[in-house]
Design an enzyme around this catalytic site. Structure first.
Site, PDB file in Angstrom:
ATOM      1  N   ASP A  47     -12.430  -0.456   9.662  1.00  0.00           N
ATOM      2  CA  ASP A  47     -13.838  -0.936   9.941  1.00  0.00           C
ATOM      3  C   ASP A  47     -14.841   0.285   9.285  1.00  0.00           C
ATOM      4  OD1 ASP A  47     -13.212  -3.332  10.631  1.00  0.00           O
ATOM      5  OD2 ASP A  47     -13.460  -2.977  12.855  1.00  0.00           O
TER       6      ASP A  47
ATOM      7  N   HIS B  56      -8.832  -8.671  10.926  1.00  0.00           N
ATOM      8  CA  HIS B  56      -9.264  -7.800  11.684  1.00  0.00           C
ATOM      9  C   HIS B  56      -8.722  -6.503  11.036  1.00  0.00           C
ATOM     10  CE1 HIS B  56     -12.119  -9.087  14.772  1.00  0.00           C
ATOM     11  NE2 HIS B  56     -11.281  -9.935  15.040  1.00  0.00           N
TER      12      HIS B  56
END
Length: 385
Positions: A166, A136
């Site tokens: 992200d 992540h």
């Protein structure tokens, strides 16, 4: 809302994109493409995507119709390939090798449409020892050197939500890559694969820090450099009501305005004397603590002191500058950012409301010219929510 292709309002009007739904950066990239006028068709698994939600409040899904296809069904794969034949772009965010196993990898798609730009969004990239490992945002920015220096706590780093990896190093670079490949394809007539890895993009974002390190002017520790709170005139200060002000008075003329408006011009220690840094920081902190944030905002905002109040997202739309530019708009009952950037001639505006998975399966596939949609639904390859 009915579906008619080629009606986008931004500069990407007429560009056709097939999105294989993922989470985080992939949807953000496709939202951006849709915001800028592209026709994006979002292919989701029946029932929706884990962590991607559904309905009008899931703003990352705005701007494109949702089609639910069971990609384990051969007819669903054939449908994706029919869409690919007429598309300019495909975006997927699966682990390396998954698209190939499904039969919608780059070779499969380019055999049908050689000019297709095939965008791949991952954390680690398509190659390397971690390519097939789960991860992540914070894991990706951890190994790029970016997370190490974040925050104003000498004892440990602090991560900025998932903005840096992200979206900063991920979706932003995927969109850049797609647009660059589309431009090149207009000349060559050939598409290509865009391998957008969060580790690559984050490292590239951090080029200025790499430059400081190469020049020997950067300390690899927190609160020790020009832009990390290491100097008292680039930091955050608390006000008397427990709120905060951001101070970015780097250049001499801006610093002079800072101390003048604070009322400490005559008493402030020399800003260039490192031995006086703690004393200067204490003086600035003590001064900010004498008034509320609203009072300091009235003093500073709109001046060249480079000082602004720190406000939550729920209040950002009411800030005078944000309101004047209409950075946020009320749409479908939700406050949301407007498309960015802005264009002088092909203005981008919001289009479709975010949908539940499969809400427009029949309508969207029909608009894209897919035959036998009812048969796909009856056979279980597609689902109409």
């Amino acid at each position: 809302m009915s579906i008619e292709l080629g009606q986008g309002t931004g500069p990407l009007r007429g560009v056709k994109v097939v999105e294989i739904a993922g989470i985080g950066p992939g949807p953000h990239a496709c939202m951006t493409l849709a915001d800028l006028g592209a026709d994006v068709i979002r292919i989701e698994r029946p029932g929706g995507q884990l962590l991607a939600g559904g309905g009008p409040h899931m703003l990352l899904n705005r701007g494109r119709p949702s089609v639910a296809l069971d990609l384990k069904h051969p007819d669903a794969i054939r449908t994706v390939l029919e869409l690919v034949e007429q598309a300019d772009v495909l975006v997927e965010g699966m682990r390396p090798g998954v698209a190939e196993r499904l039969g919608i990898g780059p070779e499969d798609c380019h055999a049908l449409n050689p000019r297709l730009v095939y965008g791949r969004m991952t954390g680690w990239g398509q190659t390397g020892p971690f390519a097939e490992v789960a991860g992540h945002d914070m894991n990706y920015i951890a190994i790029t050197g970016a997370l190490y220096g974040l925050g104003q706590d000498k004892s440990r780093p602090h991560f900025p939500g998932n903005l840096l990896g992200d979206f900063g190093g991920g979706s932003t670079y995927l969109v850049i890559g797609i647009l660059a490949a589309l431009l090149e394809a207009r000349t060559s007539g050939r598409g290509q694969v865009v391998d957008a890895a969060i580790v690559d993009g984050t490292a590239h974002l951090n080029t200025m820090t790499a430059a400081f390190l190469a020049a020997g002017t950067f300390k690899e520790e927190r609160v020790a450099n020009l832009l990390d709170g290491g100097v008292p005139y680039y930091d955050i200060y608390e006000t008397s009501d427990g709120k905060h002000m951001s101070v970015g008075a780097l250049e001499p003329q801006f610093y002079d305005e800072l101390v003048r408006l604070l009322g400490i011009a005559e008493t402030a220690p020399d800003r260039y004397d490192p031995e006086q840094a703690d004393a200067l920081r204490t003086l600035i902190a003590d001064t900010f603590a004498t008034r509320t944030q609203a009072e300091w905002v009235e003093v500073f905002e709109g001046t060249d002191a480079c000082v602004a109040g720190i406000i939550p997202l729920s209040e950002a739309a009411r800030h005078p500058h944000m309101a004047a530019r209409e950075v946020f708009v009320e749409r479908d009952g939700f406050l949301q950012p407007t498309p960015a950037p802005r264009f002088s001639r092909t203005e981008a505006t919001l289009s479709r409301t975010a949908e539940d998975a499969g809400q427009s399966t029949r309508e969207a596939l029909t608009a894209w010219g897919i035959d036998g949609v009812d048969a796909l639904i009856e056979g279980g390859a597609a689902v109409q929510a």
